[in-house]
Write an enzyme that holds these catalytic residues in place. Sequence first.
Site, PDB file in Angstrom:
ATOM      1  N   GLY A  43      -0.065  19.528   1.324  1.00 34.51           N
ATOM      2  CA  GLY A  43      -1.140  19.109   0.470  1.00 34.51           C
ATOM      3  C   GLY A  43      -1.163  17.730  -0.118  1.00 34.51           C
ATOM      4  O   GLY A  43      -2.345  16.914  -0.158  1.00 34.51           O
TER       5      GLY A  43
ATOM      6  N   GLU B  33       4.113  10.149   7.491  1.00 35.32           N
ATOM      7  CA  GLU B  33       3.053  10.795   7.045  1.00 35.32           C
ATOM      8  C   GLU B  33       2.670  11.561   8.272  1.00 35.32           C
ATOM      9  O   GLU B  33       1.172  11.700   8.331  1.00 35.32           O
ATOM     10  CB  GLU B  33       2.020  10.104   6.782  1.00 35.32           C
ATOM     11  CG  GLU B  33       2.540   9.055   5.228  1.00 35.32           C
ATOM     12  CD  GLU B  33       2.286  10.002   3.900  1.00 35.32           C
ATOM     13  OE1 GLU B  33       1.620  11.018   3.949  1.00 35.32           O
ATOM     14  OE2 GLU B  33       2.635   9.674   2.844  1.00 35.32           O
TER      15      GLU B  33
ATOM     16  N   GLU C 234      14.377  14.781   5.740  1.00 32.62           N
ATOM     17  CA  GLU C 234      15.858  14.962   5.616  1.00 32.62           C
ATOM     18  C   GLU C 234      16.443  14.120   7.012  1.00 32.62           C
ATOM     19  O   GLU C 234      15.633  14.078   7.898  1.00 32.62           O
ATOM     20  CB  GLU C 234      16.244  16.205   5.440  1.00 32.62           C
ATOM     21  CG  GLU C 234      15.522  16.717   4.391  1.00 32.62           C
ATOM     22  CD  GLU C 234      16.347  18.127   3.976  1.00 32.62           C
ATOM     23  OE1 GLU C 234      17.090  18.904   4.773  1.00 32.62           O
ATOM     24  OE2 GLU C 234      16.092  18.869   2.792  1.00 32.62           O
TER      25      GLU C 234
ATOM     26  N   ARG D  93       0.733  -1.344   0.061  1.00 34.43           N
ATOM     27  CA  ARG D  93      -0.046  -0.074  -0.083  1.00 34.43           C
ATOM     28  C   ARG D  93       0.737   1.320   0.098  1.00 34.43           C
ATOM     29  O   ARG D  93       0.291   2.173  -0.670  1.00 34.43           O
ATOM     30  CB  ARG D  93      -0.925   0.000   1.196  1.00 34.43           C
ATOM     31  CG  ARG D  93      -2.177   0.938   1.109  1.00 34.43           C
ATOM     32  CD  ARG D  93      -2.063   2.433   1.553  1.00 34.43           C
ATOM     33  NE  ARG D  93      -1.323   2.363   3.064  1.00 34.43           N
ATOM     34  CZ  ARG D  93      -0.476   2.914   3.471  1.00 34.43           C
ATOM     35  NH1 ARG D  93       0.070   3.935   2.727  1.00 34.43           N
ATOM     36  NH2 ARG D  93      -0.220   2.621   4.679  1.00 34.43           N
TER      37      ARG D  93
END
Length: 392
Positions: A245, A371, A140, A97
């Site tokens: 976004g 995320e 980073e 995924r």
Amino acid sequence: MKPDLFEAPDYYNIDDLLSEEHKLVRDAAREWVKRDVSPIIEEYAQRAEFPKQIIKGLADIGAFGPYIPEEYGGAGLDQISYGLIMQEIERGDSGVRSTASVQSSLVMYPIWKYGNEAQRQKYLPKLASGEWMGSFGLTEPDHGSNPGGMTTHFKDMGDHYLLNGAKLWISNSPFCDVAVVWAKNEEGRIHGLVVERDMEGFSTPETHNKWSLRASATGELIFQDVKVPKENLLPNKSGLGAPLGCLDSARYGIAWGAIGAAMDCYDTALRYAKERIQFGKPIAGFQLQQKKLAEMITEITKAQLLAFRLGQLKNENRATSAQISMAKRNNVEMAITIAREARQILGGMGITGEYSIMRHMMNLESVITYEGTHDIHLLITGLDITGLNAFK
Ligand SMILES: Cc1cc2nc3c(=O)[nH]c(=O)nc-3n(C[C@H](O)[C@H](O)[C@H](O)COP(=O)(O)OP(=O)(O)OC[C@H]3O[C@@H](n4cnc5c(N)ncnc54)[C@H](O)[C@@H]3O)c2cc1C
């Protein structure tokens, strides 16, 4: 690994809320995962290798750019179909995924939304078909939760940009053909640049020794005086809001994907508990095991409703970043808790590769971190409801 006997739980008849198209898309993805992912995934995870042979199948089920318009090679589906595809793929494996999420929401999405027509035509059809694979470079070595502090930068050299810096923890990096890279210009403004595999000074070393997302390739993106043609800068959005976004779109997919991992753990544990005999009866007959199973299906049902409503809001362009954060955070925590409980229901068998649970559990340790970490999403909700920034 045991044969894939998965039966999807749907305790609140959520199927009734889905359109015929949603169900067709979902069922095609489900069948594909059963046929092409489940039989091989444990072996690839054990070997810490991404199964490249499934790229075409991912493209065929619409996993690369589900909501990108058909004129660019995407599937032209709505946000709920996108979510259902992510759910089914993650039911097979979070690493698979992840590959689809990166390709769709972190590579195709910025090219579609922030790119010009020539860039869309050049990259999107090849990314949709899987002919080219992409990666997304934001994190980073010294800037994870705080990407705005990034030091990767580019200089305007007149006829091209000169890119220098390094990105870490980049999914798909070792085999990507293109990378959407976020870097600062000489004024310190963040822009997206499309870097191609064959550009001189660009390298992508693989990160080894992961105990999580082992069937997904992770690595670095290193830029040493890379000459990037000017036409590779994404012109239509800059600033930190541009990569954020993309993350909104990917996080939304994760909110659905985590349900898939949780469903697989629950379904496996339920079946095992009904078959496993101890003290002369199935362990499913003991109250302690029923408590685990009953709480699992309750939490899965709540997560399904959250994702479905968020999908409706996304379809209406009304979903806020904070609403997406809440769903990502809640659903991943729900999945990891279920994986841990399901692992216990299987006793010793739960730690083996005969069953998918331990793999899901370890995968979800990455999903809860990437995320936006679990903490960061909580801070986003906190900021949203109080108006007070607790990040710094
Ligand atoms: C397998 C994997 C794949 C990934 N793929 C990608 C990719 O494709 N592209 C990409 O760009 N990145 C990718 N990432 C990176 C990922 O997004 C980062 O790991 C994540 O954002 C966290 O950054 P960090 O690891 O540097 O942790 P840090 O930011 O150092 O955080 C460490 C801890 O401190 C906490 N913390 C940080 N700031 C605060 C604060 N203000 N208040 C309270 N607590 C705080 C965090 O919640 C965390 O618990 C991937 C990561 C993994 C593990």
